[in-house]
Design an enzyme around this catalytic site. Structure first.
Site, short mmCIF file in Angstrom:
data_model
loop_
_atom_site.label_atom_id
_atom_site.label_comp_id
_atom_site.label_asym_id
_atom_site.label_seq_id
_atom_site.Cartn_x
_atom_site.Cartn_y
_atom_site.Cartn_z
N SER A 1 0.61 20.72 17.14
CA SER A 1 0.62 20.62 18.55
C SER A 1 0.85 19.12 18.95
CB SER A 1 -1.12 20.43 18.66
OG SER A 1 -1.58 19.59 19.87
N TYR B 1 -10.02 18.33 16.24
CA TYR B 1 -8.74 19.05 16.50
C TYR B 1 -7.58 18.25 16.32
CZ TYR B 1 -5.31 21.93 19.45
OH TYR B 1 -4.45 22.67 19.95
N1 LIG Z 1 -2.86 26.56 24.65
C1 LIG Z 1 -2.40 25.25 24.33
O1 LIG Z 1 -2.16 24.35 25.15
C2 LIG Z 1 -2.00 24.64 22.68
C3 LIG Z 1 -1.27 23.52 22.68
C4 LIG Z 1 -0.84 23.07 21.46
C5 LIG Z 1 -1.31 23.92 20.44
N2 LIG Z 1 -2.12 25.19 20.55
C6 LIG Z 1 -2.51 25.85 19.18
O2 LIG Z 1 -1.77 27.14 19.67
C7 LIG Z 1 -2.57 28.16 18.46
C8 LIG Z 1 -2.84 29.19 19.51
O3 LIG Z 1 -3.79 28.65 20.49
P1 LIG Z 1 -3.86 29.42 22.01
O4 LIG Z 1 -3.86 28.50 22.89
O5 LIG Z 1 -2.92 30.73 21.98
O6 LIG Z 1 -5.65 30.09 21.92
P2 LIG Z 1 -6.07 31.15 22.11
O7 LIG Z 1 -5.71 32.00 23.36
O8 LIG Z 1 -7.70 30.88 22.25
O9 LIG Z 1 -5.87 32.30 20.85
C9 LIG Z 1 -6.50 31.94 19.57
C10 LIG Z 1 -6.29 33.12 18.84
O10 LIG Z 1 -6.83 32.74 17.64
C11 LIG Z 1 -7.76 33.73 17.11
N3 LIG Z 1 -8.86 33.42 16.30
C12 LIG Z 1 -9.72 32.37 16.52
N4 LIG Z 1 -10.44 32.03 15.31
C13 LIG Z 1 -10.11 32.81 14.43
C14 LIG Z 1 -10.50 33.22 13.10
N5 LIG Z 1 -11.56 32.49 12.56
N6 LIG Z 1 -9.74 34.20 12.44
C15 LIG Z 1 -8.75 34.84 12.94
N7 LIG Z 1 -8.52 34.64 14.22
C16 LIG Z 1 -8.92 33.68 14.89
C17 LIG Z 1 -8.45 34.20 18.49
O11 LIG Z 1 -9.00 35.76 18.44
P3 LIG Z 1 -10.46 35.83 18.19
O12 LIG Z 1 -11.16 35.05 19.15
O13 LIG Z 1 -10.77 37.46 18.36
O14 LIG Z 1 -10.49 35.66 16.63
C18 LIG Z 1 -7.07 34.28 19.24
O15 LIG Z 1 -6.23 35.54 18.76
C19 LIG Z 1 -3.85 27.25 18.06
O16 LIG Z 1 -3.71 26.76 16.77
C20 LIG Z 1 -3.99 25.96 19.09
O17 LIG Z 1 -4.56 24.87 18.41
C21 LIG Z 1 -2.45 25.58 21.67
#
Ligand SMILES: NC(=O)c1ccc[n+]([C@@H]2O[C@H](COP(=O)([O-])OP(=O)(O)OC[C@H]3O[C@@H](n4cnc5c(N)ncnc54)[C@H](OP(=O)(O)O)[C@@H]3O)[C@@H](O)[C@H]2O)c1
Length: 255
Positions: free
Chosen positions: A147, A160
């Site tokens: 991130s 985080y």
């Molecule tokens: N969105 C942003 O702005 C942003 C920025 C920087 C980095 N990131 C990083 O990008 C990654 C994805 O984030 P996102 O924004 O796409 O979030 P998201 O839409 O909430 O998706 C998260 C995914 O992780 C799964 N998940 C959560 N806990 C889990 C577990 N214990 N075991 C297996 N799967 C699990 C969720 O499915 P279930 O709930 O069904 O398990 C979902 O598929 C993360 O690492 C986040 O920190 C995001």
């Protein structure tokens, strides 16, 4: 000339592939020709997503329920993928969870929830897939998701930020150990994107506009922005790149 980005014949795992950035990156790998296994806790969500992604891409996408916060579950999952697909060439760790509150109010359970999903079990997922690749002589590709907070100390999300800082160093350490096996370990550092994770923050009045002013390229990121970088890091095009985090953030971290 050979297409260095072609992933035909490769098998990929995308943890957190049911939605958000993981789904975007899994779609990129599918469109580049890989077979992709997506995993998340909700069986219903991951199976539905896999069905839609198979239909849209014409490639094979399989959804398997997995809570990544258990080493036994990780081992069983890898055995299942091996039984069905016979190899694992690419891993993307995109499971994510966040707790947003001031550090002074953080409780032990908040800390554990975030760092288990985003740091501890990212390591064990990398370790178990790395072991599989070494045992099978696969010169694989491991991609962790960091991130902008791997670099900067964003407020009110201390667990985080700590976990994403750890991802940066873990990626370098594993890359250094596993280069001898031809396995590359890299990371993608997304900037702010509108997903389920960031919805509570970015839906607040004025926040999205404020961030877009802060981002040199003037917009939030999209899952597709992560997909192209994921394909690059998963493919032969990046064969001499390891231990790096590529920030895909519209310039946030240079401003
Ligand atoms: N969105 C942003 O702005 C942003 C920025 C920087 C980095 N990131 C990083 O990008 C990654 C994805 O984030 P996102 O924004 O796409 O979030 P998201 O839409 O909430 O998706 C998260 C995914 O992780 C799964 N998940 C959560 N806990 C889990 C577990 N214990 N075991 C297996 N799967 C699990 C969720 O499915 P279930 O709930 O069904 O398990 C979902 O598929 C993360 O690492 C986040 O920190 C995001």
């Amino acid at each position: 000339m050979k297409n260095l980005f072609d992933l035909t014949g490769k098998v990929a795992i995308v943890i957190g592939g049911s939605r958000g950035l993981g789904r975007g990156m899994a779609t990129g790998l599918l469109n580049a020709g890989a077979k992709v296994v997506i995993a998340s806790r909700s069986a219903e969500a991951v199976e539905q997503a896999a069905k839609e992604m198979t239909e849209a891409s014409g490639s094979v996408c399989r959804g398997i329920a997995l809570d990544v916060t258990s080493l036994d579950a990780i081992k069983a999952f890898i055995a299942k993928v091996d039984a069905e697909f016979g190899r694992i060439d690419i891993l993307i760790n995109s499971a994510g969870i966040n707790v947003r509150k001031p550090a002074l109010e953080f409780e032990e359970a908040d800390w554990d929830k975030v760092t288990d999903t985003q740091l501890k079990y990212v390591f064990f997922m990398d370790q178990q897939v790395g072991k599989y690749m070494v045992e099978h002589g696969i010169r694989g590709r491991i991609i962790n998701v960091g991130s902008i907070s791997s670099m900067v100390g964003l407020k009110n999300i201390v667990a985080y930020v700590t976990s994403k800082g750890g991802i940066l160093q873990m990626t370098k350490a594993l890359a250094n150990e596993w280069a001898q096996y031809g396995i590359t370990v890299n990371a993608i550092g997304p900037g702010y994107c509108f997903t389920e994770m960031t919805r509570p923050l970015l839906s607040k009045p004025g926040v999205k506009d404020k961030y877009e002013e802060r981002i040199p390229m003037g917009r939030l990121g999209e899952p597709e922005d992560m997909a192209t970088t994921a394909v690059y890091l998963a493919s032969d095009a990046s064969c001499y790149v390891t231990g790096q985090m590529i920030y895909v953030d519209g310039g946030w971290t240079i401003n």
